[in-house]
Scaffold this motif. Structure first.
Motif, PDB file in Angstrom:
ATOM      1  N   THR B 339       0.820  -1.211   0.000  1.00 18.53           N
ATOM      2  CA  THR B 339       0.000   0.000   0.000  1.00 18.53           C
ATOM      3  C   THR B 339       0.854   1.261   0.000  1.00 18.53           C
ATOM      4  O   THR B 339       0.343   2.368   0.156  1.00 18.53           O
ATOM      5  CB  THR B 339      -0.888   0.020   1.254  1.00 18.53           C
ATOM      6  OG1 THR B 339      -0.047  -0.085   2.410  1.00 18.53           O
ATOM      7  CG2 THR B 339      -1.896  -1.129   1.247  1.00 18.53           C
ATOM      8  N   LEU B 340       2.152   1.077  -0.156  1.00 19.04           N
ATOM      9  CA  LEU B 340       3.067   2.226  -0.102  1.00 19.04           C
ATOM     10  C   LEU B 340       3.174   2.874  -1.479  1.00 19.04           C
ATOM     11  O   LEU B 340       3.306   2.189  -2.502  1.00 19.04           O
ATOM     12  CB  LEU B 340       4.447   1.740   0.358  1.00 19.04           C
ATOM     13  CG  LEU B 340       5.383   2.790   0.922  1.00 19.04           C
ATOM     14  CD1 LEU B 340       4.795   3.416   2.185  1.00 19.04           C
ATOM     15  CD2 LEU B 340       6.732   2.144   1.250  1.00 19.04           C
ATOM     16  N   ASP B 341       3.069   4.189  -1.492  1.00 16.47           N
ATOM     17  CA  ASP B 341       3.176   4.927  -2.753  1.00 16.47           C
ATOM     18  C   ASP B 341       4.658   5.019  -3.124  1.00 16.47           C
ATOM     19  O   ASP B 341       5.429   5.716  -2.452  1.00 16.47           O
ATOM     20  CB  ASP B 341       2.585   6.327  -2.552  1.00 16.47           C
ATOM     21  CG  ASP B 341       2.220   6.974  -3.862  1.00 16.47           C
ATOM     22  OD1 ASP B 341       2.409   6.313  -4.906  1.00 16.47           O
ATOM     23  OD2 ASP B 341       1.792   8.138  -3.856  1.00 16.47           O
ATOM     24  N   SER B 360       6.402   4.905 -11.312  1.00 19.65           N
ATOM     25  CA  SER B 360       5.707   5.224 -10.050  1.00 19.65           C
ATOM     26  C   SER B 360       4.454   4.354  -9.925  1.00 19.65           C
ATOM     27  O   SER B 360       3.888   3.918 -10.928  1.00 19.65           O
ATOM     28  CB  SER B 360       5.287   6.701 -10.029  1.00 19.65           C
ATOM     29  OG  SER B 360       6.432   7.513 -10.127  1.00 19.65           O
ATOM     30  N   VAL B 362       1.536   2.556  -6.597  1.00 14.83           N
ATOM     31  CA  VAL B 362       1.318   2.057  -5.233  1.00 14.83           C
ATOM     32  C   VAL B 362       1.728   0.591  -5.196  1.00 14.83           C
ATOM     33  O   VAL B 362       1.277  -0.213  -6.015  1.00 14.83           O
ATOM     34  CB  VAL B 362      -0.164   2.224  -4.827  1.00 14.83           C
ATOM     35  CG1 VAL B 362      -0.416   1.619  -3.460  1.00 14.83           C
ATOM     36  CG2 VAL B 362      -0.564   3.687  -4.861  1.00 14.83           C
ATOM     37  N   HIS B 386       9.935   6.513  -1.301  1.00 15.16           N
ATOM     38  CA  HIS B 386       8.549   6.933  -1.108  1.00 15.16           C
ATOM     39  C   HIS B 386       8.256   8.067  -2.081  1.00 15.16           C
ATOM     40  O   HIS B 386       9.039   9.006  -2.219  1.00 15.16           O
ATOM     41  CB  HIS B 386       8.336   7.393   0.341  1.00 15.16           C
ATOM     42  CG  HIS B 386       6.908   7.445   0.717  1.00 15.16           C
ATOM     43  ND1 HIS B 386       6.094   8.503   0.383  1.00 15.16           N
ATOM     44  CD2 HIS B 386       6.121   6.553   1.390  1.00 15.16           C
ATOM     45  CE1 HIS B 386       4.878   8.288   0.840  1.00 15.16           C
ATOM     46  NE2 HIS B 386       4.856   7.098   1.451  1.00 15.16           N
ATOM     47  N   GLN B 387       7.138   7.948  -2.782  1.00 15.67           N
ATOM     48  CA  GLN B 387       6.865   8.936  -3.817  1.00 15.67           C
ATOM     49  C   GLN B 387       6.474  10.283  -3.227  1.00 15.67           C
ATOM     50  O   GLN B 387       6.981  11.315  -3.651  1.00 15.67           O
ATOM     51  CB  GLN B 387       5.743   8.425  -4.731  1.00 15.67           C
ATOM     52  CG  GLN B 387       5.546   9.320  -5.945  1.00 15.67           C
ATOM     53  CD  GLN B 387       4.394   8.875  -6.826  1.00 15.67           C
ATOM     54  OE1 GLN B 387       3.606   7.994  -6.425  1.00 15.67           O
ATOM     55  NE2 GLN B 387       4.276   9.478  -7.985  1.00 15.67           N
TER      56      GLN B 387
END
Lengths: 200, 972
Positions: B339-341, B360, B362, B386-387
Motif C-alpha cells: 500500500t506504499l506509494d 511510479s 502504489v 517513497h513517492q
C-alpha cells in the motif's frame, strides 16, 4: 639397546624427509618471528635489550638426550610457545587492539600460522619416533597472573614474541642435529655391512 | 588560657592606680585572648589517585581561614604554602579542602600542616600529618606512575619513577626521547610531558630505565572526547527504527576499554561494524549519547515514520522478454509495502551502456522496459523510494539479467568505389550489435538495371563487407546504363530490408580543395546549404594516394545539414585524406565539395632527392619532390644548410614548397656539404646531404686575361684613331709651331763681336741641378771635333762621334730664343717625354762629361754650371731680348737668378743664319731652344752612381716642369 638403535635408525631413515621439511619450516619461522619482534620493538619504541627471562619451561638441553627426548623437549616447548602466543594475541586485541590492521598485525598472524604448522610437523615426527598419540602441552607456570598494567602487558607480549623466536631457532638447531645424526648412523651402518660382507 | 586566668586573680590585690592599669591590661589581654584561633585538630588526609587529588579535612573550630603547607616529606621541600578558605561541613563538623598535585600522589610522601587564621592572628601549626607515597622502604620495587592514563590532546602530564633500593636511576624515555627529570625523593624521579599529541591505538610508552638495564614504564593514551554528528533515524520495515550517525572527529581512543560507547534512548548500541543502532519500535524521538574516558556528547532527532521511509531492496526479480521490450517483476519483503506509494528506478545495462527508467505506483512490483534492442543481453536492478514523502532511495536490488528475442536486421549502410575502368567495390559497414538483431548468416548482393529484368546476385558469407564488381563483364547491364547494387543482410529471422547504391564513376574535381578543421580529436567539415537539395548527404574519405579499389569509408549526414564531425580514431596521423561530400548518395550521387588534409601532420618520412653541381664559381642545389605518401603533412618549405664541421648552418629558408632550387655564391675552392630538409607544420625531416668539391677555375682566369688584353688593345686602337683624327689638335697642343725669332733693330749692325759661325766643337753638358731641376741631367752640347777632346779630356775614342743632338721637328722658321738659357731648355725638352735619345756607344761619365756636378752647386742660388771652351760656343748677352721676356722672368726665380748671372745664355742671330739648311748641324745647336726634341747619340751616357740615383726621382717633377714650360710657350 641394539634393538632400540636399529629401530631408531630405521625410523630416522623413514622420517628423513619429514625432518628436513620440519627444519625448513622452523627456518621460515625463525625469520618471520625475527621480523615480528623487530616490528613490535619499533611499534612500541622498546630498547633492544628490553626483555629477559624465559616463559617456556622445559628440561635443560643435554647431550645425553636421544632423538626421541630431543623431539619431546622441542615439541613441548613449541606447544607452550603456541599457547603463549595465542593468549598474547587475544590479550593484546582486548587491551590494545582496534583500528586498522597493519604490517605488524599481518606478521603476527603469519607467525601464528607458521608456528602451528611447525607444531604439526614436529608432532608427526614424534609420532614416527615414539608412536605416541597426541601430546598435551604442559602449561604449568604459564598462567598469566594478569599484568597489572598495560606496560607490563606490553613487556609480556615482547617476552612471548622473544620466546617464539628463541624456540624457532632452537627448532632449527635440534632438527639439524637430528639430520646430522641420521646421516652419521647411516654411514656407520654402511661400514658395518661392508665389513661383514668382507669377512664373509 | 589557664595561665591567663591565673594572672588576672593576682592583680586584684594592688592599689587603685595599679588597679586601673591592671584592669586596662586585663581588658586588653581578655580581648586578645578572645581572638586567638584554635589549632586545627584531627587532620585527615585522603586521596583520589586517579585525579591526583588530596583531600584534607580537620576540626578547625569557628575559623574559616587557614594557612596550609604541603611538603615532600623526605626532602622537606614545600610544594604548597598558602592561606585558604575552608567551610565547615555541618554534618561532620570538619573543615575540608582539596588540593590537586602536579605529580601523581604515589610518587612520594606528602606532609600537611594547618593553622587557623583570623586576620593577622594565627594559631599554632597542627601536628604534621603525612600521606605516604610508594617510595617508602617497605615498597621496594621498581615502579612507574601513573598507569594507563587517558588524557586529552594538549594536556601536560607528569610521570614519576620509583627505583628499587640500592639501584641507580639512569633515564626516562618518551618514545626514543630522553626526558628531563626532577628528583622528588631519594628514590623518586619525575618528568613532565607538555602539550601531548594524540597517540596510536596502543598508546605511548614512558619508560624508566635503571643502570642495571631493568626497566618499568607506563602507557599513556592521548585523544579527544567523542564528537558524533549527522544523527538520523529511519525505517525500512515501517515499524522499527534504525539510527545512524558519524564521528565528526577521530577520538584516537579506539583500543580496548578506551573506545567510545554509544547508546540511543539509553539502549546500548553495538558499533563494531558501523555506527548504527536498531530500535524495535518507532519512538519518534531519539537521543544519542556518546561517551569515552575523556567525556561524553549527546545528539537528538525526531521524525514521523512516514517521513523517514527508506525502502528495502526489491527481491526475486524476474522478467518477460520480447524483441524490443521486456517486463521486469520483483517482490517486497514486507506486505506493508503493497500500500506504499512508491517511486522506482530501473537501471538497465547493455554493453556497458546504462539506461535509467523511472516508474511510479502504489506497491509497485512490475514495470515494462521499452526501447530495448533485439538479441541483446540486459542486466537490470531496481530501487525505490517513497513517492510523496521522499526521504532516501532504498538499496539497489540484486542484478537480474535477460536477453531479448531476435528480429530481422536493419538495412545495411552501403556505399561504393568505382574505378575508371567500370570496375569497383560495393562496400557496406559491419552491423553493430544494435543493428544485427541476431546472428548474421550472410549477405546477398544484387546488381541490376531498372530497365532490365536480368539481375546478377551474389551470396556472401557473414563477416564479408565488400564485393568486387566488374560492370564490363555484365553485358546485359550495358555501358551507359544506370546500374544499382542492392545489399540484403540475412539472419535467422530472415532477410533485412535492402539497401541500394548506384554504381558509377564520379570523376568530377572541385576547383578548390579546402582543408578540414581538426580540433579536440575531432574532424569538422563545413559546407554551404543547398536549398534545392532535399536528399541526405554522404561524406566519404580515403587515403589520397589511393587510386584503385580504394577502401573508402563514409558517414551519412541528414538533409539540410551544413557540417559534420568525425572521430579522429577513424584516421591515421600523417596520412593525407580526401573528403568528399555527396548529395543523394542512394539515387544519384553528386559531388558537392571536396576537402584534403591531415588529422595530424608529421615530419616527412623521406628526404628530398638532392643534387648539387657547380656552375662557374656558384653551386646550384636542386632537389625533387617527396612522394605524397612520404610527406605526411603539407610541405611548407625547405631549409638549406651547409655543413660547418659537425654542425649545420642555415643558408636559406625557402618558404614555398614549389621552390626546389637554390644557388650558393661566393664560395672559395674547397669541399662543401649541403643538406636540404623539407618541413611541415610538425617539423623538419632528417634531410638529404650532398657534397661537392670546387676546383680552381683556370678557364675563367685565362678568359679574364684575354679580356683584359683585348680591352687594352681596343683602347689603344681608339686612342690611335683619335690621335690620328685629331692630329692637328695634337700637333698644336704638343708640337706647336715655334715662332721665328724677331730681331729688333738692324740685323746687320752688331753691337759686339759676333761669331756667326757656330762652334764646330761645341759641347752640351748635362748639368745636374737637383734643387732647381729636380736632379735632372741637363743636356750639354759636346763638340764634335776629336782633337778638342784629345786636348782637354780623355774621351772614349771607340766611337767616332760621341753625341748627335738634333731637333726632330723640322721647322724652317728661325728659332726663337727662349728663356731661359739653353741648358735649361735642354732639360725641359728631356723631361717632356718627347725627346728621343739614342746612344750608340758607351761613354763613361768620367771621360765624356766635362761637367761634374758639384755638391755645393746644387743650391738654388747657383745656376747650372756651364763650362766654356776655347773656340766653342759663346753665349752672348743680349739685354734687349731679355727685357722682352720680363714677365716670364718674374715668374721664375731660377731664371731671374740666371739672368743676373754674367754667363747667361743669349740667343745668337747669326746662329740661325747658318743653320737652317744644315739639319745636322743646326740640330746639334737647337736643344737650347726648349722645343720637343730628339736627341740621337751614338754613345751611351753612363752617369755616375749619384746621378743615377737622382734620376730615379726625376720623372714626376720633370714632367711638371715640362708641362709648365709648355704652358709658357703657348702664351702669346
Amino acid at each position: 639397546m641394539a634393538d632400540r638403535r636399529t629401530r631408531s635408525m630405521k625410523n630416522s631413515n623413514l622420517s628423513r624427509t619429514a625432518v628436513n621439511r620440519a627444519s625448513m619450516i622452523a627456518l621460515q619461522l625463525q625469520g618471520e618471528s625475527s621480523k615480528l619482534l623487530e616490528l613490535y620493538r619499533q611499534k612500541e619504541s622498546f630498547p633492544a635489550d628490553a626483555t629477559d627471562g624465559r616463559l617456556v619451561l622445559v628440561p635443560p638441553p643435554s647431550s645425553q638426550l636421544d632423538t626421541r627426548d630431543k623431539l619431546w623437549r622441542l615439541h613441548s616447548a613449541l606447544l607452550q610457545t603456541q599457547s603463549l602466543l595465542e593468549r598474547a594475541i587475544t590479550k593484546e586485541e582486548e587491551e590494545l587492539g582496534g583500528g586498522i590492521k597493519g604490517e605488524y598485525e599481518n606478521q603476527r598472524k603469519t607467525v601464528k600460522g607458521r608456528l602451528s604448522f611447525l607444531l604439526l610437523t614436529t608432532g608427526n615426527l614424534l609420532k614416527a619416533v615414539d608412536g605416541a598419540a597426541s601430546l598435551t602441552p604442559s602449561l604449568e607456570g604459564l598462567e598469566l597472573d594478569g599484568p597489572a598494567t598495560l606496560f607490563q602487558l606490553k613487556l609480556w607480549l615482547l617476552q612471548v614474541f622473544s620466546e617464539v623466536h628463541h624456540w624457532s631457532k632452537a627448532a632449527v638447531t635440534t632438527l639439524q642435529e637430528l639430520l646430522t645424526n641420521a646421516a652419521d648412523e647411516r654411514s656407520s651402518t654402511t661400514r658395518v655391512r661392508s665389513t661383514r660382507s668382507a669377512r664373509r | 588560657m589557664p595561665k591567663l586566668i591565673f594572672q588576672h586573680t593576682l592583680k586584684l590585690n594592688c592599689s587603685f592606680p595599679w588597679l586601673i592599669c591592671v584592669l586596662v591590661n586585663l581588658l586588653a589581654l581578655n580581648t586578645h585572648a578572645q581572638t586567638i584561633p584554635t589549632v586545627p585538630k584531627q587532620v585527615s588526609l585522603s586521596a583520589d589517585l586517579s585525579v591526583k587529588e588530596l583531600t584534607i579535612s580537620w576540626f578547625g573550630g569557628a575559623a574559616s581561614t587557614f594557612d596550609l603547607i604541603i611538603l615532600r616529606t623526605e626532602f622537606n621541600t614545600s610544594v604548597f604554602y598558602d592561606t585558604i578558605s575552608a567551610t565547615m561541613n555541618q554534618a561532620s563538623g570538619r573543615h575540608e579542602w582539596k588540593w590537586t598535585s602536579a605529580e601523581p600522589l604515589e610518587c612520594t610522601s606528602l606532609s600537611v600542616r594547618i593553622r587557623s587564621r583570623d586576620g593577622l592572628a594565627t594559631s599554632e601549626w597542627s601536628k604534621m600529618d603525612t600521606f605516604p607515597g610508594r617510595d617508602l622502604p617497605s615498597n621496594n620495587t621498581l615502579q612507574m606512575y601513573p598507569h594507563d592514563r587517558v588524557v586529552e590532546v594538549g594536556s601536560n602530564m607528569t610521570f614519576c619513577c620509583i627505583v628499587k633500593e640500592g639501584k641507580t636511576f639512569k633515564e626516562m624515555l618518551y618514545g626514543n626521547t630522553v626526558m628531563n627529570v626532577t628528583r622528588l625523593s631519594r628514590r623518586s624521579y619525575a618528568t613532565t610531558l607538555v602539550n601531548v599529541e594524540p597517540t596510536g591505538v596502543s598508546g605511548s610508552n614512558i619508560v624508566c630505565r635503571l643502570e642495571d638495564l631493568s626497566l618499568d614504564g607506563a602507557v599513556m593514551f592521548v585523544g579527544y572526547p567523542p564528537l558524533p554528528s549527522d544523527f538520523v533515524c529511519e525505517t525500512q520495515d515501517l515499524k522499527s527504527a534504525e539510527c545512524h550517525w558519524k564521528e565528526a572527529r577521530d577520538s584516537h581512543l579506539t583500543g580496548g576499554r578506551r573506545r567510545t560507547r554509544y547508546s540511543v534512548n539509553s539502549r546500548n548500541c553495538n558499533v563494531d561494524l558501523q555506527l548504527t543502532c536498531r530500535l524495535p519500535l518507532w519512538d519518534g524521538n531519539w537521543t544519542l549519547m556518546a561517551e569515552n574516558s575523556l567525556g561524553h556528547y549527546s545528539l537528538s532527532d525526531s521524525a514521523e515514520l512516514i517521513h523517514r521511509v527508506r525502502p528495502v531492496a526489491p527481491v526475486n526479480l524476474s522478467s518477460v522478454v520480447n524483441a524490443w521490450n521486456a517486463t521486469v517483476m520483483w517482490q517486497w519483503t514486507y506486505e506493508s509495502y503493497f500500500t506504499l506509494d512508491l517511486n522506482c528506478q530501473v537501471e538497465s545495462t547493455n554493453h556497458e551502456s546504462k539506461t535509467l527508467h523511472v516508474f511510479s505506483g502504489v506497491g509497485l512490483r512490475s514495470v515494462k522496459l521499452s526501447g530495448l534492442h533485439p538479441d541483446q543481453a540486459y542486466t537490470v536492478r531496481v530501487r525505490c523510494g517513497h513517492q510523496k514523502y521522499f526521504w532516501k532511495w532504498g538499496n539497489w536490488s540484486q542484478t537480474f539479467s535477460f536477453k531479448t528475442q531476435t528480429d530481422v536486421t536493419d538495412p545495411p549502410d552501403v556505399w561504393m568505389w568505382m574505378n575508371k575502368d567500370r570496375t569497383g567495390l560495393v562496400v557496406w559497414k559491419p552491423l553493430g550489435y544494435q543493428q544485427s538483431h541476431g546472428r548474421v548468416t550472410g549477405f546477398e548482393v544484387t546488381l541490376w538495371n531498372p530497365e532490365d529484368v536480368e539481375q546478377h546476385t551474389q551470396i556472401l558469407p557473414p563477416n564479408t563487407y565488400s564485393v568486387r564488381v566488374n560492370l564490363t563483364e555484365m553485358a546485359s547491364l550495358g555501358v551507359n546504363k544506370k546500374v544499382f547494387a542492392t545489399v540484403v543482410v540475412k539472419n535467422i529471422k530472415g532477410a533485412s530490408p535492402p539497401s541500394r547504391v548506384p554504381l558509377r564513376f564520379i570523376d568530377e574535381q572541385p576547383l578548390v580543395l579546402s582543408k578540414p578543421v581538426f580540433t579536440n580529436n575531432r574532424l569538422f567539415l563545413f559546407w554551404q546549404q543547398n536549398a534545392t537539395n532535399t536528399c541526405n548527404y554522404l561524406v566519404e574519405w580515403l587515403d589520397t594516394s589511393c587510386e584503385h579499389d580504394c577502401p573508402v569509408k563514409w558517414i551519412r549526414v541528414a538533409a539540410g545539414s551544413t557540417n559534420v564531425s568525425i572521430e579522429s580514431e577513424n584516421f591515421k596521423p600523417g596520412v593525407r585524406y580526401n573528403f568528399s561530400l555527396y548529395s543523394c548518395p542512394s539515387d544519384s550521387p553528386q559531388l558537392i565539395t571536396r576537402w584534403q588534409g591531415y588529422t595530424q601532420e608529421l615530419v616527412p618520412s623521406r628526404s628530398v632527392p638532392l643534387s648539387v653541381k657547380s656552375q662557374d664559381s656558384k653551386v646550384v642545389i636542386t632537389w625533387g619532390e617527396i612522394p605524397l605518401s612520404d610527406r605526411r603533412g603539407f610541405v611548407l618549405g625547405y631549409n638549406v644548410y651547409i655543413s660547418n664541421g659537425s654542425e649545420l648552418a642555415l643558408l636559406a629558408n625557402l618558404s614555398s614548397s614549389e621552390m626546389r632550387r637554390y644557388v650558393v655564391k661566393g664560395l672559395s675552392v674547397g669541399n662543401y656539404k649541403f643538406t636540404v630538409k623539407s618541413y611541415t607544420s610538425a617539423g623538419e625531416d632528417t634531410g638529404s646531404t650532398a657534397s661537392i668539391t670546387l676546383e680552381p677555375f683556370t678557364d675563367a682566369l685565362i678568359l679574364e686575361m684575354l679580356g683584359a688584353l683585348g680591352t687594352i688593345t681596343i683602347l689603344l686602337i681608339i686612342v690611335t684613331f683619335i690621335c690620328y683624327k685629331k692630329r692637328n689638335w695634337v700637333k698644336k697642343a704638343f708640337y706647336p709651331d715655334i715662332p721665328e725669332p724677331k730681331l729688333p733693330g738692324d740685323w746687320s749692325r752688331l753691337q759686339g763681336p759676333l761669331d756667326v759661325r757656330p762652334s764646330p766643337h761645341s759641347m752640351v753638358h748635362i748639368v745636374e741641378k737637383p734643387e732647381r731641376d729636380f736632379n735632372k741631367e741637363t743636356l750639354v752640347v759636346i763638340p764634335e771635333e776629336e782633337e778638342y777632346f784629345e786636348k782637354d779630356e780623355p774621351v772614349d775614342t771607340d766611337e767616332p762621334m760621341s753625341l748627335r743632338y738634333y731637333n726632330q721637328v723640322v721647322d724652317d722658321r728661325p728659332i726663337r730664343p727662349r728663356f731661359p738659357d739653353s741648358s735649361a731648355s735642354s732639360a725641359s725638352s728631356l723631361d717632356s717625354g718627347h725627346t728621343d735619345v739614342t746612344y750608340t756607344g758607351i761613354q763613361t761619365s768620367g771621360s765624356s762629361l766635362v761637367f761634374q756636378p758639384d755638391p755645393q752647386g746644387s743650391s738654388e742660388e747657383q745656376p747650372p754650371e756651364v763650362v766654356l771652351y776655347d773656340g766653342g760656343y759663346k753665349p752672348q748677352m743680349h739685354p734687349k731680348v731679355l727685357s722682352d721676356d720680363v714677365v716670364l722672368k718674374s715668374s721664375n726665380p731660377f731664371q731671374e737668378s740666371e739672368a743676373a748671372s754674367s754667363v747667361g745664355y743669349k740667343p745668337q742671330c747669326s746662329w740661325h743664319l747658318d743653320s737652317p739648311t744644315d739639319t745636322a748641324e743646326t740640330s746639334s745647336l737647337a736643344p737650347s731652344l726648349g722645343s720637343p726634341t730628339s736627341v740621337t747619340s751614338t754613345q751611351f751616357l753612363l752617369p755616375d752612381g749619384d746621378g743615377d740615383e737622382k734620376n730615379k726621382q726625376q720623372p714626376s717633377s720633370a714632367a711638371a716642369t715640362w708641362f709648365s714650360n709648355l704652358l709658357l710657350s703657348s702664351k702669346p
